[in-house]
Structure formats: structure tokens, C-alpha cells
Design an enzyme around this catalytic site. Structure first.
Site, mmCIF file in Angstrom:
data_model
loop_
_atom_site.group_PDB
_atom_site.id
_atom_site.type_symbol
_atom_site.label_atom_id
_atom_site.label_comp_id
_atom_site.label_asym_id
_atom_site.label_seq_id
_atom_site.Cartn_x
_atom_site.Cartn_y
_atom_site.Cartn_z
ATOM 1 C CB CYS A 112 -0.968 -0.003 1.176
ATOM 2 S SG CYS A 112 -2.172 -1.334 1.062
ATOM 3 C CG HIS A 253 -2.934 3.466 2.234
ATOM 4 N ND1 HIS A 253 -3.510 3.127 1.041
ATOM 5 C CD2 HIS A 253 -3.008 2.356 3.011
ATOM 6 C CE1 HIS A 253 -3.906 1.860 1.093
ATOM 7 N NE2 HIS A 253 -3.613 1.379 2.278
ATOM 8 C CG ASN A 283 -6.645 -0.534 1.448
ATOM 9 O OD1 ASN A 283 -6.021 -0.122 0.478
ATOM 10 N ND2 ASN A 283 -6.052 -1.030 2.514
HETATM 11 N N1 COA Z 1 -17.712 -7.971 9.763
HETATM 12 C C1 COA Z 1 -17.983 -8.406 10.996
HETATM 13 N N2 COA Z 1 -17.022 -8.762 11.879
HETATM 14 C C2 COA Z 1 -15.754 -8.670 11.444
HETATM 15 C C3 COA Z 1 -15.413 -8.218 10.165
HETATM 16 C C4 COA Z 1 -16.458 -7.856 9.311
HETATM 17 N N3 COA Z 1 -16.253 -7.415 8.060
HETATM 18 N N4 COA Z 1 -14.066 -8.219 10.061
HETATM 19 C C5 COA Z 1 -13.569 -8.670 11.217
HETATM 20 N N5 COA Z 1 -14.599 -8.953 12.054
HETATM 21 C C6 COA Z 1 -14.551 -9.494 13.383
HETATM 22 C C7 COA Z 1 -13.334 -10.351 13.623
HETATM 23 O O1 COA Z 1 -13.524 -11.642 13.072
HETATM 24 C C8 COA Z 1 -13.259 -10.360 15.118
HETATM 25 O O2 COA Z 1 -14.173 -11.310 15.576
HETATM 26 P P1 COA Z 1 -13.798 -12.262 16.827
HETATM 27 O O3 COA Z 1 -13.585 -11.301 17.972
HETATM 28 O O4 COA Z 1 -14.988 -13.120 16.952
HETATM 29 O O5 COA Z 1 -12.547 -12.973 16.421
HETATM 30 C C9 COA Z 1 -13.781 -8.972 15.498
HETATM 31 O O6 COA Z 1 -14.446 -8.469 14.355
HETATM 32 C C10 COA Z 1 -12.707 -8.025 15.912
HETATM 33 O O7 COA Z 1 -11.659 -8.115 14.954
HETATM 34 P P2 COA Z 1 -10.486 -7.111 14.965
HETATM 35 O O8 COA Z 1 -9.540 -7.443 13.862
HETATM 36 O O9 COA Z 1 -9.948 -7.054 16.366
HETATM 37 O O10 COA Z 1 -11.313 -5.770 14.625
HETATM 38 P P3 COA Z 1 -10.797 -4.311 14.468
HETATM 39 O O11 COA Z 1 -11.638 -3.423 15.234
HETATM 40 O O12 COA Z 1 -9.311 -4.249 14.645
HETATM 41 O O13 COA Z 1 -11.107 -4.019 12.932
HETATM 42 C C11 COA Z 1 -9.960 -4.008 10.856
HETATM 43 C C12 COA Z 1 -10.587 -4.856 11.943
HETATM 44 C C13 COA Z 1 -9.353 -4.961 9.832
HETATM 45 C C14 COA Z 1 -11.033 -3.172 10.209
HETATM 46 C C15 COA Z 1 -8.893 -3.098 11.464
HETATM 47 O O14 COA Z 1 -8.039 -3.837 12.287
HETATM 48 C C16 COA Z 1 -8.071 -2.402 10.445
HETATM 49 O O15 COA Z 1 -8.570 -1.586 9.699
HETATM 50 N N6 COA Z 1 -6.771 -2.680 10.407
HETATM 51 C C17 COA Z 1 -5.884 -2.086 9.452
HETATM 52 C C18 COA Z 1 -6.193 -2.580 8.093
HETATM 53 C C19 COA Z 1 -5.290 -1.963 7.097
HETATM 54 O O16 COA Z 1 -4.984 -0.836 7.199
HETATM 55 N N7 COA Z 1 -4.918 -2.741 6.115
HETATM 56 C C20 COA Z 1 -4.141 -2.338 5.026
HETATM 57 C C21 COA Z 1 -2.928 -1.675 5.452
HETATM 58 S S1 COA Z 1 -2.000 -1.312 4.145
#
Ligand code: COA
Length: 334
Positions: A112, A253, A283
Site C-alpha cells: 500500500c 493511504h 482500500n
Molecule cells: N464484519 C464483521 N465482523 C468482522 C469483520 C467484518 N467485516 N471483520 C472482522 N470482524 C470481526 C473479527 O472476526 C473479530 O471477531 P472475533 O472477535 O470473533 O474474532 C472482530 O471483528 C474483531 O476483529 P479485529 O480485527 O480485532 O477488529 P478491528 O476493530 O481491529 O477491525 C480491521 C478490523 C481490519 C477493520 C482493522 O483492524 C483495520 O482496519 N486494520 C488495518 C487494516 C489496514 O490498514 N490494512 C491495510 C494496510 S495497508
């Protein structure tokens, strides 16, 4: 006098197919509410089978060349982690389709952060006098590497491409690209990963193999993204000699709206100063910064002379930032 790199054209290309949060919720255990509140995303675009990253890259590049008012280019850099083939690079074919056969062209893989890395390369070539006009493309089709059944990645990523032309000019012109910074930390290599299909774990003969899809440690990435994006953006802001109050727009980003909010807050910038395309596009990896810049230019958020900070974080981990003033250009979408 050493030439300065100047942004002078911008183009974009998006696939037609729109996938809303409700579309995803119809087949995955997720909801519009969860995706909107946790990421800021309402919908994203995805390619149909048969359309590859190179096709979007080609269209965005055509737009950028049109926007720049000239098809002349002496270097092509394509930032992508979803190339058309593992080998060869996609950029030479894109260049050939643009009528640029013979011009040096290569892919750059910084996930990214790829667009900022490619912009940094283009700027260096221009500053050194090795190139006078560089085409920089960021294009990705993450729908081809994310697991259709994985709600955590499928909800976030979208496909798209953006491109800019960087020409030799002077540092006092609108469009001049100023300080750039890049960095990496390989200890985070597993935080964003497509495990199989490379030389460490080649895919055996046959279809769907374990490890072929993109995986992500969301919370780890979130934390590092906020820290690295705000630090690198602050670094180039200082090097540009700008105070916080001098900054008109932050084009970060587009990973997650909450990440962008946190970066802006750490930098003392208001949410309205951030370019945002994530709601409609998700994204789009290496394409996200040029797509967000183009959208901000179309809406009038970016105007000629606006002082802009770009900042990105991606797999690797990699990060980078750049300071520039916005040129008087009209984005062309193809
Ligand atoms: N819908 C519903 N639940 C979801 C989900 C979705 N689309 N995606 C993840 N979950 C769930 C997970 O499975 C997890 O469930 P569990 O507790 O039963 O295991 C729960 O939500 C919490 O997951 P977590 O990863 O801790 O959530 P979060 O608040 O951190 O949000 C992201 C997840 C991916 C949105 C967030 O971590 C994020 O944006 N991270 C950076 C991503 C990024 O920038 N990527 C590219 C970088 S270049």
C-alpha cells in the site's frame, strides 16, 4: 540548477462493478453497520473475471497522459502487488499498450506504500537529470488475492488504478514535489501476507492451495499504520519548512477511516483537511493515494497551490510520505 520534479497530470480508472456492504452481508457473516463503523467503507469496486491490474493501469495512465497534455514519457513505474503475472513485470506491457515501447518500465512492490515509493523514484530520476517525464501508476486488484469467504479482508479492499505524470520543472511551481521520506521494517513481514506462490513456498500443481490468499493482522497493522504515517508525514512537513497551519490537505493511504482520523489527530490536523475516498472505494492499495488526490481535485478540496502531504503504510512493512503543492490540473477518468 537541478531540476525539480513537478506533478503535471493525473488520471484514474475504476471497474464498473460496485459491491455494497449489503452485497457482502448477503453472503458473509457481516453487516453494513459493522463495516461502516469500523472502517468507514460503504462500497467498493471489483473487476470482473478477465480484467487484470494491467488493464486498469493502462486506462489510468491514458487519463494521466491526457491530463498532462502530452503522451511523451521516458520512464514508466507501476506500483502494484497484484501484477498480471508473477513474471514478467506488468509495466512493460502497459508501456507498450500506451505506445511507449523502448521506454524503461518496471513494477515496484511496496504494497500500500507503492505509490509513494514510485513517486520517490520518479522524483529522484527527475532531480538527477536521468528522466524528464515519468509516468507513475498505482494499480491493484485485491479482489483477485483476497479470500471470497474472508469477511475481514473482503470488506476492506477494492480494485482501482490511479496515475500521475511527473516532469522536470522548478521548485517554485505549483505541482512541485518537495521532501520525500521512505522506510521499512521487515520484522512485520507476516502482518500482511500472501504466503504461497513465491520462491519460499511455491504453489504445487493444482488449484486452490492453502496460503494463496491475502491475510492480515488487522490490529497490528492499524497500530503501526497510525504511527508510521503520522511520523513520516510530520518529517516531510518539517523538511518542507511548513508549520501545521500551512498544510491544506492530508492525502493518507485509504486503509481505514479510523486510521486516517487518528493520523490527522496526531498531526494536529482537522478531519476536514483529509482527502477521503474510502467510503466509496475501500482500500485500493497502491491506487488509493492517486485516486484520493483525483477525487479531492474534482471536489475542489485540492486547488492550484494547495499544500499537500501524502502518507502511506503497507505490507513489508513499508511506509513513506511526500510534500507537494497541488498543480492546476484536471483529472481524467477513463
Ligand atoms: N464484519 C464483521 N465482523 C468482522 C469483520 C467484518 N467485516 N471483520 C472482522 N470482524 C470481526 C473479527 O472476526 C473479530 O471477531 P472475533 O472477535 O470473533 O474474532 C472482530 O471483528 C474483531 O476483529 P479485529 O480485527 O480485532 O477488529 P478491528 O476493530 O481491529 O477491525 C480491521 C478490523 C481490519 C477493520 C482493522 O483492524 C483495520 O482496519 N486494520 C488495518 C487494516 C489496514 O490498514 N490494512 C491495510 C494496510 S495497508
Amino acid at each position: 540548477m537541478q531540476p525539480a520534479p513537478v506533478l503535471c497530470g493525473i488520471g484514474t480508472s475504476l471497474p464498473d462493478r460496485v459491491v455494497t456492504n449489503d452485497d457482502l452481508a448477503a453472503r458473509l457473516d457481516t453487516s453494513d453497520e459493522w463495516i461502516r463503523t469500523r472502517t468507514g467503507i460503504r462500497e467498493r469496486r471489483t473487476v470482473d473475471p478477465g480484467t487484470a491490474t494491467g488493464d486498469l493501469a493502462h486506462a489510468a495512465a491514458q487519463g494521466a497522459l491526457k491530463s498532462a497534455g502530452s503522451a511523451a514519457v521516458d520512464l514508466v513505474i507501476l506500483a502494484t502487488t497484484t501484477p498480471d503475472h508473477p513474471c514478467p513485470a506488468t509495466a512493460p506491457h502497459v508501456a507498450q499498450r500506451l505506445g511507449l515501447t523502448g521506454v524503461p518500465a518496471w513494477d515496484l512492490a511496496a504494497v500500500c506504500s507503492g505509490f509513494v515509493y514510485a513517486l520517490a523514484c520518479a522524483s529522484s530520476f527527475v532531480r538527477s537529470g536521468s528522466a524528464a517525464r515519468v509516468l507513475v501508476i498505482g494499480a491493484d486488484t485485491y479482489s483477485t488475492i483476497t479470500d471470497p469467504d474472508d469477511r475481514s479482508t473482503r470488506a476492506i479492499f477494492g480494485d482501482g488504478a490511479g496515475a500521475v505524470v511527473v516532469r522536470a520543472g522548478t521548485a517554485d511551481e505549483d505541482g512541485a514535489i518537495g521532501p520525500v521520506t521512505l522506510g521499512s521494517d521487515g520484522s512485520l513481514k507476516d502482518a500482511i501476507l500472501v504466503d504461497a506462490g513465491g520462491s519460499r513456498r511455491p504453489l504445487p500443481d493444482g488449484l486452490a492451495q492453502d496460503g494463496r490468499y491475502f491475510t492480515m493482522q488487522g490490529k497490528t497493522v492499524f497500530r503501526h499504520a497510525v504511527e508510521r504515517m503520522s511520523q513520516s508525514a510530520e518529517k516531510v512537513r518539517t523538511e518542507a519548512g511548513w508549520s501545521t497551519g500551512d498544510v491544506d490537505c492530508l492525502v493518507a493511504h485509504q486503509a481505514n477511516a479510523r486510521i486516517i482520523d487518528a493520523v490527522a489527530a496526531q498531526m494536529g490536523l482537522a478531519p476536514e483537511q483529509c482527502a477521503l475516498s474510502i467510503e466509496r472505494l475501500g482500500n485500493t492499495a497502491a491506487a488509493s493515494i492517486p485516486l484520493a488526490m483525483a477525487e479531492a481535485a474534482r471536489s475542489g478540496q485540492l486547488r492550484a497551490g494547495s499544500r499537500v502531504l501524502l502518507t502511506a503504510f503497507g505490507g513489508g512493512a513499508t511506509w513513506g510520505a511526500a510534500a507537494l503543492t497541488w498543480p492546476d490540473v484536471t483529472p481524467v477518468s477513463i
